[in-house]
Enzyme design. Structure first.
Site, short mmCIF file in Angstrom:
data_model
loop_
_atom_site.label_atom_id
_atom_site.label_comp_id
_atom_site.label_asym_id
_atom_site.label_seq_id
_atom_site.Cartn_x
_atom_site.Cartn_y
_atom_site.Cartn_z
N GLY A 254 -0.82 38.02 15.70
CA GLY A 254 -0.54 37.86 17.12
C GLY A 254 0.34 36.67 17.38
O GLY A 254 0.49 35.79 16.53
N PRO B 211 1.75 33.08 18.86
CA PRO B 211 1.08 31.78 18.91
C PRO B 211 0.28 31.61 20.19
O PRO B 211 0.71 32.05 21.26
CB PRO B 211 2.24 30.78 18.88
N GLY B 212 -0.88 31.01 20.07
CA GLY B 212 -1.67 30.69 21.25
C GLY B 212 -2.54 31.80 21.76
O GLY B 212 -3.15 31.68 22.82
N LYS C 6 -6.05 33.05 17.63
CA LYS C 6 -6.39 33.51 16.29
C LYS C 6 -7.30 32.51 15.60
O LYS C 6 -8.33 32.88 15.03
CB LYS C 6 -5.11 33.71 15.47
N THR C 7 -6.93 31.24 15.67
CA THR C 7 -7.76 30.21 15.05
C THR C 7 -9.14 30.21 15.70
O THR C 7 -10.16 30.14 15.02
CB THR C 7 -7.08 28.84 15.22
N HIS D 40 22.31 32.96 46.36
CA HIS D 40 22.11 33.57 45.04
C HIS D 40 20.68 34.11 44.92
O HIS D 40 20.48 35.29 44.61
CB HIS D 40 22.38 32.52 43.95
N GLU D 41 19.72 33.27 45.21
CA GLU D 41 18.32 33.70 45.06
C GLU D 41 17.97 34.76 46.09
O GLU D 41 17.24 35.70 45.80
CB GLU D 41 17.37 32.50 45.17
N ASP E 116 21.55 35.37 34.28
CA ASP E 116 21.42 36.73 34.77
C ASP E 116 22.28 37.68 33.96
O ASP E 116 21.86 38.77 33.59
CB ASP E 116 21.85 36.81 36.24
P1 ADP Z 1 -3.46 30.62 17.72
O1 ADP Z 1 -4.24 30.21 16.53
O2 ADP Z 1 -3.41 32.11 17.92
O3 ADP Z 1 -2.11 30.02 17.81
P2 ADP Z 1 -5.46 29.12 19.04
O4 ADP Z 1 -6.68 29.78 18.56
O5 ADP Z 1 -5.09 27.85 18.38
O6 ADP Z 1 -4.23 30.11 19.00
O7 ADP Z 1 -5.58 28.92 20.60
C1 ADP Z 1 -5.29 27.71 21.23
C2 ADP Z 1 -6.22 27.48 22.37
O8 ADP Z 1 -5.98 28.40 23.41
C3 ADP Z 1 -7.66 27.67 21.99
O9 ADP Z 1 -8.21 26.50 21.51
C4 ADP Z 1 -8.30 28.09 23.29
O10 ADP Z 1 -8.68 26.99 24.04
C5 ADP Z 1 -7.19 28.79 24.01
N1 ADP Z 1 -7.35 30.25 23.87
C6 ADP Z 1 -6.51 31.09 23.24
N2 ADP Z 1 -6.95 32.35 23.32
C7 ADP Z 1 -8.10 32.32 24.01
C8 ADP Z 1 -9.04 33.31 24.42
N3 ADP Z 1 -8.86 34.60 24.13
N4 ADP Z 1 -10.11 32.91 25.13
C9 ADP Z 1 -10.28 31.62 25.43
N5 ADP Z 1 -9.46 30.64 25.07
C10 ADP Z 1 -8.36 30.97 24.37
ZN ZN Z 2 20.15 34.38 39.22
MG MG Z 3 -3.63 28.71 15.24
#
Ligand code: ADP
Ligand code: ZN
Ligand code: MG
Length: 605
Positions: free
Chosen positions: A202, A204-205, A208-209, A425-426, A501
């Protein structure tokens, strides 16, 4: 700074002391009384002045009848009586002296030993501190080869599935792993083959961790984690031995989880050009494969690896018996986003006006980490405003900050003319978005500059779109053109503000022709082998697999799509100039228009 100074002073002090000790070492260790030799002693015995001799090794304590005591040394291992007889002492004279042989005195020699070792100890201490110092700046000089896997034992407070919001499908798939870790016997009894490796895939963020930790938390087993990039660090050959250490440690603590974060750092396709061939990396990867194959069915260790680049992983990693189970952690949908927000606002005071549904609606594309960031940013804002609770205003502002990158730059001065141009523009974008059928509705328009953008129209889809239609794409191209054409109609020239754009609409038009087969002339074919990095949504490389003629055809088709859109938008805006003027002047006045305000102006004009 201050700590550095004290540490340096300490080191200098140590050097001085060591040198001093070395220098004075000689007199300290040889403490023979001056002038008292064996022949002196023999004379004293002959004179009958000696009461007793205590012999400890080479040391002789002499006690005279008048109470005086002194120490002397004997030269050889010959018994002292023989030495004295050899020096002319008669046996009768000798018989008047009490001679005791004792085990070599420990207290004395211990002390001497300590004195002798002292400089060494100081020097050792010095080196230790110097090493500590070098370690501080550049780590692991000493601990190479040792796996830096950290142990999170099961009894530590760990996250559970409740902390991971939204990803219900992923949880369901991992539930099985949790059950296995809890009761491995149950599965073994039935001869079930449990996956050794689970690959979390997936962007980042997306958590997964967090998910990997939650699996170990749910099962109550230790969690060993290491990051792929840590493997490839300092010395050649270290990566492989780290892997060995890690697995050894894990096997000793089974059942448990090994988590390899960013596995693509070591596990990318071997022998391809990306990043060059890297022997160290290959050895590390090979070691991982070897260790995985070495797992018996009785080894209750489960590997979880995370990556956002599944496309570049070595196929050997994905074979059955290795990371054959793949769990996708996608960007959350609107329900998921709401749930994640729910997790992160827990324990924070919220004002009654807070509507997480609305925030979730406004944040398509945000991942869990972004949403956590939104809540945190809002809390900071609320604190700075001396509020007791986080209100909708702060959440909204936080969403915009994180979505646009960087806080509002109200301080940047904008000339009246500039402001007018941006407003038209907007307004052009917004009016076109309102007029076409398949574009996402306008949520907010602003001409307050932020990040890179001079202003922006914020549009939000009603529901998360899975399939996009041809008319959706065409309308999006129209909306993108709206800004530029509005400028053209009103001022007769265009600013550089339309750059983004243009880029956007060209991409859409090209994709329609080459990827989605949406052009009539070119037909439903895909042109160019597009190695798309699915989770980054970016084209890595487009390999041309078509002729020059086809290339011309594509260009012509893209051009025709844009040209048609251009004519359409020009007509649209020319016919609604009153609406364009109304929206633009409202923007100049108020700088920001909400959905409702925009709607009112649009309908009223
Ligand atoms: P990845 O390893 O996918 O990059 P992380 O597990 O490090 O993402 O996520 C970073 C932070 O984002 C987590 O510590 C958590 O606080 C928040 N987060 C991410 N996904 C979720 C989720 N599904 N539910 C709650 N918190 C989440
Ligand atoms: Zn524009
Ligand atoms: Mg991670």
């Amino acid at each position: 700074m201050n700590r550095d100074w004290t540490r340096n002073a300490f080191v200098y002090l140590l050097i001085m002391v060591s040198l001093a000790v070395l220098f004075f070492n000689v007199p300290w260790s040889s403490q023979t009384p001056d002038g008292i030799t064996m022949s002196d002693l023999a004379r004293s015995v002959q004179d009958g002045n000696v009461q007793s001799l205590d012999v400890r090794g080479a040391e002789v304590r002499v006690k005279l009848r008048n109470g005086v005591e002194y120490l002397t040394r004997r030269e050889s291992r010959v018994p002292i009586s023989e030495t004295l007889v050899g020096l002319g002492v008669t046996p009768e004279q000798l018989a008047r002296v009490d001679i005791h042989y004792a085990a070599p005195s420990n207290s004395g020699s211990w002390f001497a030993l300590l004195i002798n070792l002292l400089p060494l100890l100081f020097i050792a201490g010095l080196f230790f501190i110097l090493f500590r110092q070098t370690q501080g700046s550049n780590n692991q000089a000493l601990s190479f080869g040792k796996s830096r896997a950290r142990l999170f034992t099961g009894d530590k407070p760990t996250v559970t599935f409740d902390d991971v919001a939204g990803s219900d499908e992923a949880k369901e798939e991992l539930e099985e792993v949790v059950e296995f870790l809890k009761e491995p016997q149950k599965f073994a009894a039935l001869g079930a083959r449990i996956p050794k490796g689970v690959l979390l895939v997936g962007p980042p963020g997306t958590g997964k961790t967090l998910m990997a930790k939650a699996v170990s938390g749910e099962a109550g087993v230790p969690f060993f984690s290491i990051s792929g990039s840590e493997f490839v660090e300092m010395f050649v050959g270290v990566g492989a031995s780290r892997v060995r250490d890690l697995f050894e440690q894990a096997k000793r603590n089974s059942p448990c989880i090994i988590f390899i974060d960013e596995i693509d750092a070591v596990g990318r396709y071997r022998g391809t050009g990306l990043g060059g061939s890297h022997d160290e990396r290959e050895q590390t990867l090979n070691q991982i494969l070897v260790e995985m194959d070495g797992f018996g069915t009785d080894t209750n260790v489960i590997l979880i690896a995370a990556t956002n680049r599944p496309d570049i992983l070595d196929p050997a990693l994905l074979r059955p018996g290795r990371f054959d189970r793949r769990v996708t952690m996608d960007r959350p949908d609107i329900q998921g986003r709401k749930a994640i927000l729910g997790v992160h606002v827990k324990g924070k005071p919220l004002a009654p006006d807070v509507d997480l549904n609305r925030i979730a609606k406004q944040t398509p594309g945000f991942v869990g980490a972004d949403l956590e960031n939104v809540v945190n940013e809002a809390a900071i804002l609320a604190a700075r405003r001396n509020k007791r609770a986080i209100s909708m205003a702060e959440l909204q502002e936080a969403v915009e900050r994180i979505g646009m990158g960087g806080p509002e730059r109200r301080s940047r001065l904008m000339s009246a003319r500039e402001k007018e141009v941006v407003a038209y523009h907007e307004a052009g974008h917004a009016v076109v978005a309102r007029l076409v059928e398949n574009a996402d509705p306008v949520q907010k328009i602003t001409i307050v500059p932020r990040g890179q953008a001079g202003g922006y129209v914020w549009r939000v889809s009603e529901q998360d779109r899975v399939l996009a239609t041809r008319s959706h794409y065409l309308d999006n191209i129209a909306v993108a053109l709206g800004g530029r054409i509005a400028e053209e109609l009103v001022f007769g020239h265009i600013s550089t503000g339309a750059g983004m754009d243009i880029q956007q609409l060209t991409q859409i038009a090209r994709a329609m022709v080459t990827k989605y087969g949406m052009s009539e002339k070119m037909g439903p074919l895909q042109f160019g082998q597009q190695e798309e990095l699915v989770f980054l949504g970016r084209d890595l490389a487009e390999q041309r697999d078509y002729s020059e003629e086809v290339a011309e055809g594509i260009d012509a088709e893209v051009r025709s799509i844009v040209d048609k859109a251009y004519a359409r938008v020009k007509e649209m805006l020319s016919g609604n100039l009153n609406k364009l003027h109304a929206v633009a002047s409202a923007l100049i006045e108020r700088e920001t228009l909400s959905h409702d305000e925009f709607e009112q102006i649009f309908v009223g004009a």
